[in-house]
Design a protein around this motif. Sequence first.
Motif, mmCIF file in Angstrom:
data_model
loop_
_atom_site.group_PDB
_atom_site.id
_atom_site.type_symbol
_atom_site.label_atom_id
_atom_site.label_comp_id
_atom_site.label_asym_id
_atom_site.label_seq_id
_atom_site.Cartn_x
_atom_site.Cartn_y
_atom_site.Cartn_z
ATOM 1 N N LYS A 23 27.468 -42.528 -12.287
ATOM 2 C CA LYS A 23 28.184 -43.163 -11.540
ATOM 3 C C LYS A 23 29.581 -43.221 -11.792
ATOM 4 O O LYS A 23 30.491 -43.572 -11.054
ATOM 5 C CB LYS A 23 27.672 -44.739 -11.225
ATOM 6 N N GLY A 24 29.910 -42.910 -13.195
ATOM 7 C CA GLY A 24 31.143 -43.025 -13.561
ATOM 8 C C GLY A 24 31.347 -42.147 -14.836
ATOM 9 O O GLY A 24 30.270 -41.841 -15.520
ATOM 10 N N VAL A 25 32.774 -41.822 -15.078
ATOM 11 C CA VAL A 25 32.985 -40.835 -16.330
ATOM 12 C C VAL A 25 34.220 -41.509 -16.909
ATOM 13 O O VAL A 25 35.030 -42.352 -16.298
ATOM 14 C CB VAL A 25 33.512 -39.603 -15.434
ATOM 15 N N ILE A 26 33.988 -41.856 -18.417
ATOM 16 C CA ILE A 26 35.215 -42.138 -19.095
ATOM 17 C C ILE A 26 35.762 -40.716 -19.763
ATOM 18 O O ILE A 26 34.824 -40.265 -20.648
ATOM 19 C CB ILE A 26 34.692 -43.212 -20.113
ATOM 20 N N ARG A 53 39.042 -33.622 -8.959
ATOM 21 C CA ARG A 53 37.636 -33.289 -8.466
ATOM 22 C C ARG A 53 36.470 -34.545 -8.598
ATOM 23 O O ARG A 53 35.952 -34.940 -7.769
ATOM 24 C CB ARG A 53 37.077 -31.967 -8.843
ATOM 25 N N LEU A 54 36.687 -35.092 -9.778
ATOM 26 C CA LEU A 54 35.918 -36.148 -10.228
ATOM 27 C C LEU A 54 36.341 -37.416 -9.371
ATOM 28 O O LEU A 54 35.390 -37.891 -8.815
ATOM 29 C CB LEU A 54 36.088 -36.390 -11.794
ATOM 30 N N GLY A 58 34.163 -39.469 -5.585
ATOM 31 C CA GLY A 58 33.425 -40.927 -5.543
ATOM 32 C C GLY A 58 33.182 -41.484 -6.871
ATOM 33 O O GLY A 58 32.890 -42.617 -7.045
ATOM 34 N N LEU A 59 33.139 -40.776 -7.980
ATOM 35 C CA LEU A 59 32.623 -41.035 -9.355
ATOM 36 C C LEU A 59 33.927 -42.328 -9.682
ATOM 37 O O LEU A 59 35.134 -41.972 -9.434
ATOM 38 C CB LEU A 59 32.604 -39.999 -10.265
ATOM 39 N N ASN A 259 25.376 -31.238 -10.607
ATOM 40 C CA ASN A 259 23.895 -31.995 -10.978
ATOM 41 C C ASN A 259 23.874 -33.483 -10.108
ATOM 42 O O ASN A 259 22.818 -34.070 -10.417
ATOM 43 C CB ASN A 259 23.531 -32.114 -12.329
ATOM 44 N N HIS A 260 24.982 -33.851 -9.936
ATOM 45 C CA HIS A 260 25.252 -34.957 -9.344
ATOM 46 C C HIS A 260 24.327 -35.283 -8.184
ATOM 47 O O HIS A 260 24.436 -34.690 -7.205
ATOM 48 C CB HIS A 260 26.834 -35.470 -9.400
#
Lengths: 260, 260
Positions: A23-26, A53-54, A58-59, A259-260
């Motif tokens: 759901k999220g990216v750091i 793009r990320l 919506g991430l 893959n999301h």
Amino acid sequence: MRMRTCVSSMAAGSSMEWLKSVKGVILDMCGVLYDSGEGGGQAIHGSIEAVKRLMDSGLIVRFCTNETQNTREKFVQKLRAMGFDISVSHVFSPAPALVRILRERRLRPHLLVHDDLMPEFDDVDTSSPNCVVIGDAADKFSYQNLNEAFRVLIGLEKPLLFSLGQGRYYKETDGLKLDVGVFMKALEYACDVQAEVVGKPSADFFQTVLNDMSLQPHEVILQLCSGSGLWPSDEKHPSVRADGYVDDLAAATDAILTNH
Amino acid sequence: MRMRTCVSSMAAGSSMEWLKSVKGVILDMCGVLYDSGEGGGQAIHGSIEAVKRLMDSGLIVRFCTNETQNTREKFVQKLRAMGFDISVSHVFSPAPALVRILRERRLRPHLLVHDDLMPEFDDVDTSSPNCVVIGDAADKFSYQNLNEAFRVLIGLEKPLLFSLGQGRYYKETDGLKLDVGVFMKALEYACDVQAEVVGKPSADFFQTVLNDMSLQPHEVILQLCSGSGLWPSDEKHPSVRADGYVDDLAAATDAILTNH
């Protein structure tokens, strides 16, 4: 804490099926978004679009850096000038995290940090110091300044040392440079203490980012570059290990969004 | 190696019966013979006479120091000017020991040492360095010089670092000063290597002194000051631990000559 982690390196190609629940990216910044260098570095090919793009997907995207040669504001300005659409409030760096700790614990630091980082400490009381703080002070790591920090530290009833990161070295266009961790080890040995590390790879630091995202560790991917101070030498970090390796952020983004 | 050891400290008064079998004495210098300070320090009360009494008694007396801010010759000159009857050949310091090692192992050092120590390396080939040597370089431990030493070290196929001693800090009249060990730890961390320590408390270093005395470890007393880098923080040194504590060299000499 257990976040999914990928590392930008040449050892790409691992399976990325575990990306589905993300759901999220750091994102690490130096080495993931841009390469450091004398003129402030430049964006890594494809990374500006990848960040966009990320975010568009919506991430929840946050950024972390151990940059301590500049205030967070100046640092984000630099990234924005490169073309990244990043806001200051989404960037987590050691100095603001430390200022919070100093306030909570009512500590007054002796500062051995880069001149350009000093504005972060404008509101901090540095009289009669009861702890020592070191950042990537670069040329300011003179014998005299190190000795002064040492004397403050050894003079405390209970020496308390904070280090803004624990990197060994980093690369600039004119070659490798010793990072703050080296001087942390020096003062640790001199005073027989263990520093509290603020910034990557401290679990507390990542937890602050997760809190801001309102996500659990297993819902987040941490994208670090191989020179982030976690790999390859700190493979035994208690809360972070690599789940996959990618060539760069563009490739990681492809994998995440596919893959999301 | 197991030498009888006494340490100058305030915790005097232990039994000294084991002194009967002693044939030789190795004396630490700074803290035992003299106190360091800005003007080069001064003889500790009673130590000049104590050295003379030990020598006159027929005991074999040698001196060891981790002094690396000066050549051995200059250092001994200083001690002689204070009134000590000491000859250069009886003094063991790290630099000459290292020069021997460099020759035996055909190594060419990059030197980060005090300017005044440089004459010790006059006959040493420093072209295309294949190891790094650090001594107590004091003000020469600038960021730039440390970084240069680091780049040489990290650039070697197998980084090889020699440290002339591993002291944490020492006291001068104007306050505490960081010692070489602190910068050894810094470079060790930067390059993920372990330095070879030449000088106290290396067992090899003491063995060289014993060889010169033609004595076995159990026949020799080692008199160290409490700030010698062995006590109190290095209590687990593999070959050296304190058998007794004395106020100073005069008291140690009384004990040795009374029980001898």
